[in-house]
Design a protein around this motif. Structure first.
Motif, PDB file in Angstrom:
ATOM      1  N   GLU A  68      -6.431  10.869 -39.111  1.00 21.34           N
ATOM      2  CA  GLU A  68      -5.871  12.059 -39.749  1.00 21.34           C
ATOM      3  C   GLU A  68      -6.279  12.137 -41.212  1.00 21.34           C
ATOM      4  OE1 GLU A  68      -1.701  12.439 -39.210  1.00 21.34           O
ATOM      5  OE2 GLU A  68      -1.788  12.352 -37.018  1.00 21.34           O
ATOM      6  N   GLU A  69      -6.321  10.986 -41.873  1.00 24.19           N
ATOM      7  CA  GLU A  69      -6.696  10.974 -43.287  1.00 24.19           C
ATOM      8  C   GLU A  69      -8.142  11.434 -43.473  1.00 24.19           C
ATOM      9  OE1 GLU A  69      -7.111   7.875 -47.088  1.00 24.19           O
ATOM     10  OE2 GLU A  69      -6.537   7.129 -45.099  1.00 24.19           O
ATOM     11  N   SER A  70      -9.053  10.897 -42.639  1.00 22.21           N
ATOM     12  CA  SER A  70     -10.462  11.288 -42.749  1.00 22.21           C
ATOM     13  C   SER A  70     -10.640  12.768 -42.428  1.00 22.21           C
ATOM     14  CB  SER A  70     -11.323  10.440 -41.810  1.00 22.21           C
ATOM     15  OG  SER A  70     -11.335   9.092 -42.213  1.00 22.21           O
ATOM     16  N   ALA A  71      -9.962  13.244 -41.377  1.00 20.55           N
ATOM     17  CA  ALA A  71     -10.073  14.652 -41.016  1.00 20.55           C
ATOM     18  C   ALA A  71      -9.575  15.547 -42.144  1.00 20.55           C
ATOM     19  CB  ALA A  71      -9.271  14.918 -39.738  1.00 20.55           C
ATOM     20  N   LYS A  72      -8.491  15.131 -42.799  1.00 18.18           N
ATOM     21  CA  LYS A  72      -7.951  15.915 -43.911  1.00 18.18           C
ATOM     22  C   LYS A  72      -8.926  15.957 -45.073  1.00 18.18           C
ATOM     23  CE  LYS A  72      -3.958  16.315 -46.992  1.00 18.18           C
ATOM     24  NZ  LYS A  72      -2.643  15.732 -47.387  1.00 18.18           N
ATOM     25  N   LEU A  73      -9.534  14.804 -45.395  1.00 22.85           N
ATOM     26  CA  LEU A  73     -10.489  14.761 -46.508  1.00 22.85           C
ATOM     27  C   LEU A  73     -11.713  15.626 -46.218  1.00 22.85           C
ATOM     28  CD1 LEU A  73     -10.374  10.964 -47.444  1.00 22.85           C
ATOM     29  CD2 LEU A  73      -9.467  12.877 -48.780  1.00 22.85           C
ATOM     30  N   LEU A  74     -12.129  15.663 -44.956  1.00 22.96           N
ATOM     31  CA  LEU A  74     -13.314  16.443 -44.596  1.00 22.96           C
ATOM     32  C   LEU A  74     -13.044  17.944 -44.549  1.00 22.96           C
ATOM     33  CD1 LEU A  74     -14.839  14.139 -41.854  1.00 22.96           C
ATOM     34  CD2 LEU A  74     -15.908  14.738 -44.031  1.00 22.96           C
ATOM     35  N   THR A  75     -11.797  18.322 -44.443  1.00 26.38           N
ATOM     36  CA  THR A  75     -11.479  19.750 -44.392  1.00 26.38           C
ATOM     37  C   THR A  75     -10.977  20.297 -45.723  1.00 26.38           C
ATOM     38  OG1 THR A  75      -9.298  19.169 -43.482  1.00 26.38           O
ATOM     39  CG2 THR A  75     -11.015  19.796 -41.922  1.00 26.38           C
ATOM     40  N   ARG A 110     -18.059  10.866 -49.306  1.00 31.79           N
ATOM     41  CA  ARG A 110     -17.705   9.471 -49.039  1.00 31.79           C
ATOM     42  C   ARG A 110     -17.227   9.297 -47.601  1.00 31.79           C
ATOM     43  NH1 ARG A 110     -14.015   9.069 -52.451  1.00 31.79           N
ATOM     44  NH2 ARG A 110     -12.179   9.134 -51.084  1.00 31.79           N
ATOM     45  N   THR A 111     -16.379  10.214 -47.145  1.00 27.35           N
ATOM     46  CA  THR A 111     -15.854  10.119 -45.783  1.00 27.35           C
ATOM     47  C   THR A 111     -16.963  10.313 -44.755  1.00 27.35           C
ATOM     48  OG1 THR A 111     -13.750  11.008 -46.588  1.00 27.35           O
ATOM     49  CG2 THR A 111     -14.084  10.979 -44.214  1.00 27.35           C
ATOM     50  N   SER A 112     -17.853  11.251 -45.007  1.00 25.07           N
ATOM     51  CA  SER A 112     -18.995  11.475 -44.102  1.00 25.07           C
ATOM     52  C   SER A 112     -19.848  10.224 -43.993  1.00 25.07           C
ATOM     53  CB  SER A 112     -19.848  12.643 -44.619  1.00 25.07           C
ATOM     54  OG  SER A 112     -19.116  13.835 -44.662  1.00 25.07           O
ATOM     55  N   ASP A 113     -20.133   9.600 -45.130  1.00 28.27           N
ATOM     56  CA  ASP A 113     -20.942   8.381 -45.134  1.00 28.27           C
ATOM     57  C   ASP A 113     -20.272   7.287 -44.305  1.00 28.27           C
ATOM     58  OD1 ASP A 113     -22.928   9.471 -46.665  1.00 28.27           O
ATOM     59  OD2 ASP A 113     -22.247   8.608 -48.562  1.00 28.27           O
ATOM     60  N   GLU A 114     -18.972   7.118 -44.481  1.00 33.16           N
ATOM     61  CA  GLU A 114     -18.249   6.068 -43.763  1.00 33.16           C
ATOM     62  C   GLU A 114     -18.313   6.285 -42.255  1.00 33.16           C
ATOM     63  OE1 GLU A 114     -14.373   6.305 -45.449  1.00 33.16           O
ATOM     64  OE2 GLU A 114     -14.910   5.222 -47.296  1.00 33.16           O
ATOM     65  N   LEU A 115     -18.148   7.525 -41.819  1.00 29.20           N
ATOM     66  CA  LEU A 115     -18.175   7.817 -40.386  1.00 29.20           C
ATOM     67  C   LEU A 115     -19.566   7.646 -39.792  1.00 29.20           C
ATOM     68  CD1 LEU A 115     -15.847  10.963 -40.226  1.00 29.20           C
ATOM     69  CD2 LEU A 115     -15.304   8.641 -39.481  1.00 29.20           C
ATOM     70  N   CYS A 116     -20.565   8.130 -40.502  1.00 28.08           N
ATOM     71  CA  CYS A 116     -21.927   8.108 -39.952  1.00 28.08           C
ATOM     72  C   CYS A 116     -22.542   6.716 -39.985  1.00 28.08           C
ATOM     73  CB  CYS A 116     -22.805   9.105 -40.704  1.00 28.08           C
ATOM     74  SG  CYS A 116     -22.276  10.817 -40.500  1.00 28.08           S
ATOM     75  N   LYS A 117     -22.168   5.914 -40.962  1.00 26.72           N
ATOM     76  CA  LYS A 117     -22.696   4.550 -41.036  1.00 26.72           C
ATOM     77  C   LYS A 117     -22.300   3.727 -39.815  1.00 26.72           C
ATOM     78  CE  LYS A 117     -22.403   2.365 -45.023  1.00 26.72           C
ATOM     79  NZ  LYS A 117     -21.850   1.927 -46.336  1.00 26.72           N
ATOM     80  N   GLU A 118     -21.222   4.127 -39.162  1.00 28.95           N
ATOM     81  CA  GLU A 118     -20.766   3.372 -37.993  1.00 28.95           C
ATOM     82  C   GLU A 118     -21.791   3.381 -36.870  1.00 28.95           C
ATOM     83  OE1 GLU A 118     -15.907   3.763 -38.392  1.00 28.95           O
ATOM     84  OE2 GLU A 118     -17.019   5.298 -37.287  1.00 28.95           O
ATOM     85  N   THR A 157     -29.314  10.644 -39.210  1.00 28.37           N
ATOM     86  CA  THR A 157     -30.043  10.746 -40.484  1.00 28.37           C
ATOM     87  C   THR A 157     -29.234  10.143 -41.616  1.00 28.37           C
ATOM     88  OG1 THR A 157     -29.227  13.027 -40.726  1.00 28.37           O
ATOM     89  CG2 THR A 157     -31.455  12.737 -39.860  1.00 28.37           C
ATOM     90  N   ARG A 158     -27.931  10.385 -41.624  1.00 31.31           N
ATOM     91  CA  ARG A 158     -27.104   9.826 -42.694  1.00 31.31           C
ATOM     92  C   ARG A 158     -26.994   8.305 -42.568  1.00 31.31           C
ATOM     93  NH1 ARG A 158     -23.226  12.694 -45.902  1.00 31.31           N
ATOM     94  NH2 ARG A 158     -23.295  14.401 -44.392  1.00 31.31           N
ATOM     95  N   ALA A 159     -26.915   7.809 -41.328  1.00 30.72           N
ATOM     96  CA  ALA A 159     -26.859   6.357 -41.126  1.00 30.72           C
ATOM     97  C   ALA A 159     -28.101   5.679 -41.690  1.00 30.72           C
ATOM     98  CB  ALA A 159     -26.702   6.049 -39.634  1.00 30.72           C
ATOM     99  N   ILE A 160     -29.275   6.278 -41.457  1.00 32.08           N
ATOM    100  CA  ILE A 160     -30.525   5.721 -41.983  1.00 32.08           C
ATOM    101  C   ILE A 160     -30.588   5.877 -43.495  1.00 32.08           C
ATOM    102  CG2 ILE A 160     -33.029   6.080 -42.061  1.00 32.08           C
ATOM    103  CD1 ILE A 160     -32.153   4.546 -39.600  1.00 32.08           C
ATOM    104  N   PRO A 178     -22.360  20.236 -45.679  1.00 28.40           N
ATOM    105  CA  PRO A 178     -22.910  20.511 -47.013  1.00 28.40           C
ATOM    106  C   PRO A 178     -23.634  19.323 -47.657  1.00 28.40           C
ATOM    107  CG  PRO A 178     -20.741  21.486 -46.813  1.00 28.40           C
ATOM    108  CD  PRO A 178     -20.934  20.641 -45.595  1.00 28.40           C
ATOM    109  N   SER A 179     -23.191  18.107 -47.349  1.00 27.69           N
ATOM    110  CA  SER A 179     -23.850  16.936 -47.925  1.00 27.69           C
ATOM    111  C   SER A 179     -24.935  16.379 -47.013  1.00 27.69           C
ATOM    112  CB  SER A 179     -22.822  15.842 -48.235  1.00 27.69           C
ATOM    113  OG  SER A 179     -22.124  15.463 -47.059  1.00 27.69           O
TER     114      SER A 179
END
Length: 344
Positions: A75-82, A91-99, A138-141, A260-261
């Motif tokens: 819920e926290e990540s979804a809130k930050l992304l919206t 930052r949140t996008s990077d954390e999710l995609c790096k997984e 692409t973000r993970a790389i 956007p990022s």
């Protein structure tokens, strides 16, 4: 469906695996991690997986967060992304995609995946993003320098290809042409009928003009072709029920927060010399589908411009005439051969 716990977050990702090929040669197999987009889960790759072993490929299809057993987005990540700031969304996008890359690294160690041979004739891994999944790979790389040093050193010996399969413009942070149509325009229809129409439109075939012109006026933005049946009707009711998940409604708002990022991330993954230095064996490919919806063709044109602006020689392009957005479902044999060529 098997699952793997990965990364600092200890998130769980479910996946399907075509298995270790029973090769009759001494060439080690190549592993391809595939990442799905919005709406369709990892079972959309099952036809491709079923024919992978004879090609000495092992295809592992990851369920992104929130799909069929994988850990949901918090819920926290979804809130930050919206509603978060641009910095919080990044930052949140990077954390999710790096997984995604954490998953690949964990799988390598757990399964004893072979590294790239010195002559590149076998071994190693590729990352393939399809549709909105391109945002993730692409973000993970792009973030390779921000993983633990031992993981960076290991992946340098494994990553041989990044494949972008029919990426939509937004998934790479590229602008959509004003003419672009989406099902959200059909506000007069009840939501269930709008969703059904969207799936039919998304899986349709489109007759565009001369793509070699690279002129966006040749793109067909609205009307599907009548010459070939949409992929939807090449799926049984049981397959549709298994592959199409209702999480798209809740996922779309925070995916829009990621887009956007995405531009800087895609460009870094494809063109940054520092990323290439850390992944010296990586080749980058764009796999285009000539009868895909408009956003895939518009992205292809923009990628060509970006590629030339950055001096050329860093992205390889393969356009499949007559292929729609679901190439790996409607024509898995052709898709497999293309992937085999791309990972060499």
């Amino acid at each position: 469906m098997p699952a793997l716990e990965v990364g600092p977050s200890k998130s769980t990702f479910t996946y399907t695996d075509s298995g270790v090929p029973l090769s009759h040669s001494n060439v080690p197999y190549i592993t391809v991690f595939v990442v799905h987009g919005i709406l369709f889960n990892n079972l959309i790759f099952k036809r491709l997986q079923s024919i992978a072993p004879p090609a000495n490929l092992r295809i592992v299809a990851i369920n992104r967060r929130g799909y069929r057993g994988s850990t949901p987005v918090s819920e926290e990540s979804a809130k930050l992304l919206t509603t978060g700031t641009a910095e919080e969304k990044l930052r949140t996008s990077d954390e999710l995609c790096k997984e995604i890359l954490y998953f690949a690294d964990a799988f390598i160690q757990t399964e004893g995946v072979p590294p790239i041979l010195n002559d590149r004739h076998g071994g190693g891994i590729a990352l393939l993003g399809w549709s909105a999944g391109n945002s993730y790979v692409t973000r993970a790389i792009a973030d390779i320098a921000n993983y633990p040093p031992e993981m960076q050193a290991r992946l340098a010996k494994y990553v041989r290809a990044l494949i972008m399969e029919d990426p939509p413009s937004l998934a790479l942070g590229l602008p959509l042409p004003e003419e672009t149509w989406s099902y959200s325009h059909l506000t007069s229809l009840p939501k269930d009928k709008r969703d059904a129409f969207n799936v039919q439109w998304l899986t349709a075939y489109f007759e565009h003009g001369d793509l070699s012109s690279r002129d966006k006026s040749v793109i067909e933005y609205i009307l599907p072709s009548s010459s070939r049946t949409p992929t939807l009707y090449n799926m049984t009711l049981e397959e549709r029920a298994a592959m199409i998940e209702p999480v798209a409604d809740s996922e779309l708002p925070f995916m829009l927060g990621m887009f956007p990022s995405a531009l800087a991330a895609y460009r870094k993954a494809c063109f940054d010399r520092g990323v290439r230095a850390l992944l010296p064996e990586m080749k980058v490919w764009h796999l285009g589908c000539g009868a895909a919806p408009s956003y895939g063709i518009a992205a292809y044109f923009d990628l060509l411009v970006d590629h030339e602006t950055h001096g050329g020689g860093l992205i390889n392009f393969k356009m499949i005439p007559g292929a729609n957005h679901f190439l790996h479902w409607d024509d898995p044999e052709k898709t497999l051969q293309v992937i085999v060529d791309m990972v060499q």
